[in-house]
Each structure stands twice: as C-alpha cells, then as structure tokens.
Scaffold this motif. Structure first.
Motif, PDB file in Angstrom:
ATOM      1  N   LEU B  91       0.835  -1.214   0.000  1.00 44.88           N
ATOM      2  CA  LEU B  91       0.000   0.000   0.000  1.00 44.88           C
ATOM      3  C   LEU B  91       0.862   1.254   0.000  1.00 44.88           C
ATOM      4  O   LEU B  91       0.594   2.203  -0.741  1.00 44.88           O
ATOM      5  CB  LEU B  91      -0.916   0.018   1.230  1.00 44.88           C
ATOM      6  CG  LEU B  91      -2.095  -0.935   1.228  1.00 44.88           C
ATOM      7  CD1 LEU B  91      -2.764  -0.944   2.599  1.00 44.88           C
ATOM      8  CD2 LEU B  91      -3.100  -0.550   0.156  1.00 44.88           C
ATOM      9  N   VAL B  92       1.887   1.266   0.843  1.00 39.47           N
ATOM     10  CA  VAL B  92       2.752   2.442   0.928  1.00 39.47           C
ATOM     11  C   VAL B  92       3.566   2.589  -0.357  1.00 39.47           C
ATOM     12  O   VAL B  92       3.693   3.689  -0.900  1.00 39.47           O
ATOM     13  CB  VAL B  92       3.663   2.375   2.170  1.00 39.47           C
ATOM     14  CG1 VAL B  92       4.649   3.533   2.192  1.00 39.47           C
ATOM     15  CG2 VAL B  92       2.825   2.368   3.438  1.00 39.47           C
ATOM     16  N   ARG B  94       2.814   1.538  -3.384  1.00 41.80           N
ATOM     17  CA  ARG B  94       1.945   2.004  -4.483  1.00 41.80           C
ATOM     18  C   ARG B  94       1.636   3.484  -4.328  1.00 41.80           C
ATOM     19  O   ARG B  94       1.579   4.226  -5.308  1.00 41.80           O
ATOM     20  CB  ARG B  94       0.615   1.241  -4.478  1.00 41.80           C
ATOM     21  CG  ARG B  94       0.707  -0.195  -4.876  1.00 41.80           C
ATOM     22  CD  ARG B  94      -0.665  -0.848  -4.810  1.00 41.80           C
ATOM     23  NE  ARG B  94      -0.533  -2.297  -4.769  1.00 41.80           N
ATOM     24  CZ  ARG B  94      -1.148  -3.090  -3.899  1.00 41.80           C
ATOM     25  NH1 ARG B  94      -1.963  -2.594  -2.989  1.00 41.80           N
ATOM     26  NH2 ARG B  94      -0.955  -4.391  -3.949  1.00 41.80           N
ATOM     27  N   THR B  95       1.401   3.914  -3.114  1.00 39.78           N
ATOM     28  CA  THR B  95       1.022   5.307  -2.881  1.00 39.78           C
ATOM     29  C   THR B  95       2.171   6.245  -3.203  1.00 39.78           C
ATOM     30  O   THR B  95       1.975   7.244  -3.910  1.00 39.78           O
ATOM     31  CB  THR B  95       0.525   5.501  -1.436  1.00 39.78           C
ATOM     32  OG1 THR B  95      -0.551   4.599  -1.186  1.00 39.78           O
ATOM     33  CG2 THR B  95       0.050   6.922  -1.201  1.00 39.78           C
ATOM     34  N   VAL B  96       3.370   5.957  -2.699  1.00 38.58           N
ATOM     35  CA  VAL B  96       4.479   6.872  -2.985  1.00 38.58           C
ATOM     36  C   VAL B  96       4.879   6.829  -4.456  1.00 38.58           C
ATOM     37  O   VAL B  96       5.287   7.842  -5.029  1.00 38.58           O
ATOM     38  CB  VAL B  96       5.712   6.654  -2.067  1.00 38.58           C
ATOM     39  CG1 VAL B  96       5.359   6.912  -0.606  1.00 38.58           C
ATOM     40  CG2 VAL B  96       6.349   5.288  -2.246  1.00 38.58           C
TER      41      VAL B  96
END
Lengths: 99, 318
Positions: B91-92, B94-96
């Motif tokens: 999740l992190v 993909r987000t960054v």
C-alpha cells in the motif's frame, strides 16, 4: 485538509448485510491515487464478500455486500486500516507531483 | 545512474533500502519480536509494520541524503510471504510511486535475496542455497530462470528451528535461530535425530515432531540438555542441506555456493546484515529488473502469498 469519511452499515430486510463508505479527498487526483493503491489486492476470503471501490469527482466510494455481518465487519475494518495508512502516507509524502 | 528504493515486509522484518548503481545508500529495518514460546501471527505482524513503516521510509530517505525526486523506481515485495504484512507494505509503495510519479516494480522476495548475494559476493554463477524461516530451496540460474533444483517438501529449515525454539522457550531476540546457535556451542552430547533427505529434496516436519517429543521426554529425565538438542538439531539440519546443495552443484558443474536467507547468518557472520530480510535487497533486484525494462502496472501490483522463484523471467541475465 484531512479527508473525513462517512459510512453506514445497514442490515436490510434482506439477509445480506451491506455497507457504504464515501471519503472526500482534496482533489480527484488524490482520490484516484487512493483508489489505485487500495484496489489491486484480492479479498483474503474467497467467498461471501464483494467490494466495489470507485471514484467520482474527488470522492472515493466503497460498496460492500456480504453473506454475514461478521464477514462484512472483517472486510470493512481491514479496509479502514488500509485506507488510513494510504491517507497518512499521502499526508506525509504528498502532495502529488505535477504531471 | 539509477536509484531504486525497495520495500520489504513479508515476514517479521520491515525494511526500506535505497541502492544507487550497486551502492547501498541506506537500509533501515525494524524487527517484530514476540515473547519466548510465541511465533508471529500475520495480523499482529501487519500491525507492527503499519506502525513503523512511514518512520522507516523517512529514515531511508534521510540516511541516503535523497529527496523523492532523486529516486528512479519504487520496488516492493510482491511475494511470497504473509498476506497481511505484504499488503501493508505494498500500500505504501503504491502510494508513494503515484505521489512521486515513479514507476513501480513488484519483486520476488527470494530473487531479492539472490540478487543481493550476487552483488555482495560478485560470485560468477554460484549454486544458491536459500534458507530462511519461510523458504528452503537450492537454486541455479539457467536460461533466464532461477531454477529450483531441490527444496523442502514441507516446512522451511528456519521454521523448524523457530518452532523448536518455542518448545524450549528460548528468547526470540534477536532471533530464535541465533539463540539456538549460541546454545548449540555449549552442547556436548549428540542426540540421533531422523535424517530426511529425499533425492534432491528435504523434509523437516518429521524431525520437528521427533525433537519436540524428545525435548519433553529427554529433558525431564535429564538424559540430555537443551544445549545438546540445539547442537544435534543444527548438525542434522545443516548436514541435510549440505547434501542437497552438493547434489545440485554436481549437476550444474558449479564450484561456488551462495548462501542467502536469514538462516544463512548461522556461522556466516560477515554478510549478517544482508542475509536477514532487508529493503536494499528488494531495491537491488528492482534495480536489475528496472534496467532490463520491467515495470509493474498498478492493476497488476497485487501481492501473493505463493510466488515461486522460477516463475520470474530473469530478463537481466543471459
């Protein structure tokens, strides 16, 4: 500003519990970033739950339906944990770069 | 110049590392350590990672002295491993990747270990013994695949060690395997245990149930000490691994063995920090994959608990 969500879980007269969640983001771009981070992974549970995540304008919307309230709760709780992590990441490392 | 940031959190270690053309610029890590007698469960492990991951990410950038704009690619562990922790980390990543406008790369955890091992040792074409809490494989490179020559048919060797550590209730700090190794040094009596090599493969669950049983009987009757059992278990497990590795080396005509994975720390203290799961190994594999033209689309970036080493096309080698 910090996005705030509104959600409700309803036990309808049908036996299938549903839940809906609408989360406003500062921009459509940010709502879409959240969508694309949160949608790739499959639900751990193979059956009994369906979840649909969409973006409209700058709002991320999630719709669940499940066979049992218990299954619904697990999925919604898990999603909320994931959503808060994505939002915290966006807060700490955002705003998104200019395209 | 290519700079890759790698995110790893498939088991109880959460690490984020940055590599620039073979140089490790930063590699911070945290380990979720459970009390003696307890293993780590997926949801608790995910909770641990979630609590620290953004801090570790900040550390990785600060220690490397870099800004997000300096990064060329975001690599993360696609699998194999525990589902909930894998998702937390993905999740992190993909987000960054989207915030910073950088391409994303899903990396096979085992290949991360292999590529870090190749980087550090500069070994030409070694037979790889990959031994950890979650995996036990003998691997050799051939025609664009890391081929599995031999593997465990049940549990990983590290899992056998970890679960035995729980039975005798030794500390999990810094790791159960490390503490078994320290106790084994004080063992003096060799206790015969089942030896289960099956052709190119190995099996460990039989030895585990045997030694769990032996621990209860022999320790209470004073026939042997915990140190003796630790010593005997290590000797048996490692002899089995040597046998299947030698068999693979004979098949491949190879002269070198590269040992990777957390269990490789045992007796091999030099590469200690890179044997244990870390972010830089994912960055290194990502660096190789990225430079050979691979990229993972967000829709395909789902994590997977099962992901065999030979499923990946090794486009960066001939």
């Amino acid at each position: 500003g910090t996005p705030r969500g509104q959600g409700r879980a309803t036990q309808l007269s049908s036996p299938f519990p549903v839940c809906s969640l609408d989360v406003p983001f500062p921009s459509s771009r940010e709502a879409t970033i959240a969508l694309r981070s949160l949608s790739p992974d499959k639900e751990p549970r193979k059956g009994g739950i369906s979840k649909l995540i969409t973006v409209s304008g700058s709002t991320l919307s999630v719709r669940w339906s499940a066979d049992e309230a218990r299954i619904l709760r697990v999925s919604v709780n898990s999603f909320l944990d994931h959503l808060s992590l994505v939002m915290e990441t966006m807060e700490m490392f955002g705003p998104p770069v200019a395209v | 110049m290519t700079v890759v940031i790698g995110f790893e959190g498939s088991a109880n270690k959460i690490g984020i590392g940055i590599i620039r053309d073979g140089e490790v610029l930063s590699n911070p890590r945290r380990t979720y350590i459970t009390p003696p007698g307890q293993g780590f469960l997926p949801s608790d492990t995910a909770r641990h990672h979630r609590a620290v991951i953004l801090t570790v990410l900040k550390e990785a950038l600060e220690q490397a002295g870099l800004k997000p704009a300096d990064i060329d690619c975001v690599a993360y562990t696609k699998g194999p491993g525990m589902g909930a922790p894998l998702v937390t980390v993905a999740l992190v990543a993909r987000t960054v990747s989207q915030l910073w406008g950088k391409p994303l790369l899903g990396v096979n955890h085992c290949i991360g270990h292999i590529e870090m091992g190749r980087l550090i040792t500069k070994a030409n074409n070694p037979t790889v013994l990959y031994v950890s809490g979650g995996n036990t494989q003998v691997i050799a490179y051939s025609e664009r695949r890391y081929r599995i020559f031999g593997e465990t048919i049940d549990i990983a060797v590290g899992n056998c060690l970890d679960r035995f550590a729980r039975v005798i209730k030794i500390s999990n700090d810094p790791s159960p395997g490390y503490n078994i190794e320290q106790m084994a040094k004080k063992g003096s009596q060799y206790v015969e245990l089942p030896y289960t090599v099956k052709g190119m493969d190995v099996s460990f669950s039989g030895i585990l149930s045997y030694i769990e049983d032996a621990a209860h009987k022999m320790l209470s009757s004073g026939q042997c000490t915990s140190e003796d059992l630790c010593f005997s278990l290590q000797e048996t497990l490692f002899s089995m691994l040597v046998e299947i590795t030698e068999r693979a080396m004979a098949h491949c005509g190879s002269q070198e063995v590269l040992i990777v994975g957390g269990v490789g720390c045992n007796k091999y203290a030099e590469a200690f920090k890179f044997c244990i799961d870390n972010g830089a190994m994912i960055a290194q594999a990502g660096w190789e994959m990225f430079r050979s033209g691979q990229v993972t689309e967000l829709e395909d970036s789902w994590i997977t608990q099962r992901y065999r080493t030979d499923e990946v096309e090794v486009t960066w080698r001939d």
